[in-house]
Design an enzyme around this catalytic site. Sequence first.
Site, PDB file in Angstrom:
ATOM      1  N   GLU A 135       0.673  -0.934   0.178  1.00  0.00           N
ATOM      2  CA  GLU A 135       0.023   0.186  -0.181  1.00  0.00           C
ATOM      3  C   GLU A 135       1.585   1.207   0.097  1.00  0.00           C
ATOM      4  O   GLU A 135       1.029   1.547   1.371  1.00  0.00           O
ATOM      5  CB  GLU A 135      -1.046  -0.280   1.593  1.00  0.00           C
ATOM      6  CG  GLU A 135      -1.655   1.090   1.017  1.00  0.00           C
ATOM      7  CD  GLU A 135      -2.913   1.316   2.867  1.00  0.00           C
ATOM      8  OE1 GLU A 135      -4.034   2.195   1.713  1.00  0.00           O
ATOM      9  OE2 GLU A 135      -2.509   0.819   3.200  1.00  0.00           O
ATOM     10  N   HIS A 200      -5.904   6.022  -2.021  1.00  0.00           N
ATOM     11  CA  HIS A 200      -5.374   7.416  -1.664  1.00  0.00           C
ATOM     12  C   HIS A 200      -5.055   8.472  -2.499  1.00  0.00           C
ATOM     13  O   HIS A 200      -4.048   8.565  -3.125  1.00  0.00           O
ATOM     14  CB  HIS A 200      -3.459   7.672  -0.956  1.00  0.00           C
ATOM     15  CG  HIS A 200      -4.139   7.002   0.449  1.00  0.00           C
ATOM     16  ND1 HIS A 200      -4.665   7.499   1.457  1.00  0.00           N
ATOM     17  CD2 HIS A 200      -4.504   5.387   0.675  1.00  0.00           C
ATOM     18  CE1 HIS A 200      -4.057   6.234   2.852  1.00  0.00           C
ATOM     19  NE2 HIS A 200      -4.344   4.932   2.221  1.00  0.00           N
ATOM     20  N   HIS A 221     -10.563   0.595   0.016  1.00  0.00           N
ATOM     21  CA  HIS A 221     -10.752   1.017   1.280  1.00  0.00           C
ATOM     22  C   HIS A 221     -12.095   1.855   0.329  1.00  0.00           C
ATOM     23  O   HIS A 221     -10.823   3.252   0.993  1.00  0.00           O
ATOM     24  CB  HIS A 221     -10.111   1.585   2.392  1.00  0.00           C
ATOM     25  CG  HIS A 221      -9.336   2.450   2.148  1.00  0.00           C
ATOM     26  ND1 HIS A 221      -8.739   3.706   1.409  1.00  0.00           N
ATOM     27  CD2 HIS A 221      -7.461   1.424   2.659  1.00  0.00           C
ATOM     28  CE1 HIS A 221      -7.868   3.794   1.629  1.00  0.00           C
ATOM     29  NE2 HIS A 221      -6.859   2.788   2.438  1.00  0.00           N
ATOM     30  N   ASP A 283      -8.626  -3.649   7.213  1.00  0.00           N
ATOM     31  CA  ASP A 283      -7.276  -2.272   7.305  1.00  0.00           C
ATOM     32  C   ASP A 283      -7.014  -2.070   8.945  1.00  0.00           C
ATOM     33  O   ASP A 283      -6.320  -1.455   9.253  1.00  0.00           O
ATOM     34  CB  ASP A 283      -8.432  -1.095   6.568  1.00  0.00           C
ATOM     35  CG  ASP A 283      -6.817  -0.449   6.159  1.00  0.00           C
ATOM     36  OD1 ASP A 283      -5.904  -0.739   6.455  1.00  0.00           O
ATOM     37  OD2 ASP A 283      -7.589   1.471   6.277  1.00  0.00           O
TER      38      ASP A 283
END
Length: 401
Positions: A135, A200, A221, A283
């Site tokens: 990530e 992100h 997410h 997460d």
Amino acid sequence: MESLITRYKIYHGSVILPNGILPVGTVLVENGKIVEIAEGELDFPGAIEINAAGNFISPGFIDIHLHGGGGHDFMDGTVEAFLEIAKTHARFGTTAMLPTTLTSEKEDLILTLEAYQKAHASHTEGASFLGMHLEGPYFALSQRGAQDPKYIRNPDPAEYTDLLENYNCIRRWSAAPELPGALEFADYARKKGVLVALAHTDAICEEVETAFQHGYSLATHFYSAMSGVTRKNAFRYAGAVEAGYLIDEMDVEIIADGVHLPSSLLRLIHKIKGTSKIALITDAMRAAGQDTDHSVLGHKDKGLAVIVEDGVAKLPDRSAFAGSIATTNRLVRTMLQMTDIALEDIIQMISLVPARILQVDQQKGSLSRNKDADILIFDKDINIQMTMVNGRIIYDPNHSL
């Protein structure tokens, strides 16, 4: 822990299948594989019998995005961390997982990847490992969330080609698709068989649509650290969230801990995307499975200090969440309590869908003949009564089986 036993008969439970629930059924296991599922009770000579006592018999939960648990984080870079996290989450129903890194220096990524390879080779107790998920560190600084900004950077071909050439354990990589070089990065990663996800990100819808054509097939997410509708010079632009809805083929993963997303958004996502395109993820960070109000996100010595309150981890100034403390059984419980989605559909979102996303659905993800015997027994409140991984009982809280 009966390592020499090769046959199990799990009976007198409600068997959860992809297309419904058998009110009273039996699952037979031999040599780590499911050999039969049927209504009623079956004979299975020589088998150890496990009475589910009217509870649910379910496929194991697959978590494709988690960072830690039980006081450990994968970024600690130790074999112990990997093994203890796997054992911790198995107690709560996770039978397979995709260990996930945080944004960091390349050297720390290598340390974690090396630890994964050693842990994978020696792993016998706990959830099984399905590969590594990187990530970052290729993120939009404006959508960093709890990711440490000093490590965030644009895709570096020298860096990612070296990592992908030398570590075939990398199964997934999340990045912001609007960054310079992000499409070329995705093209290369896909050639190496890596699942590319957008994360992100401040991308507008059109940028995500282009990125999807380059392999960004999963939204990391969903809603968290992700652009929505924005206005620039009076004009409105759809963001990554809207792109996730508009691109029918795109999968989305959601942190269904009841904190990151409210009931209204959980219901909206399901209404638009449907069961088959949603994966539930924890997460989870190192405080998952612990009773604590302070913790660390990332490496135990170099990570970010966080507080734990309201059932979630937060930055100390409470400006952002810092990962969840959820376990997979909590995700199922939350979806049951906060939506009107049927239990068998919720179980699909935490078993068969993540298995399909990782292309392991021929081996895992449902109670089906010839699949791995990753099996749970849980009660109506989703309290885990037994966890079986590859035909081995690795968690039995009542010591009654």
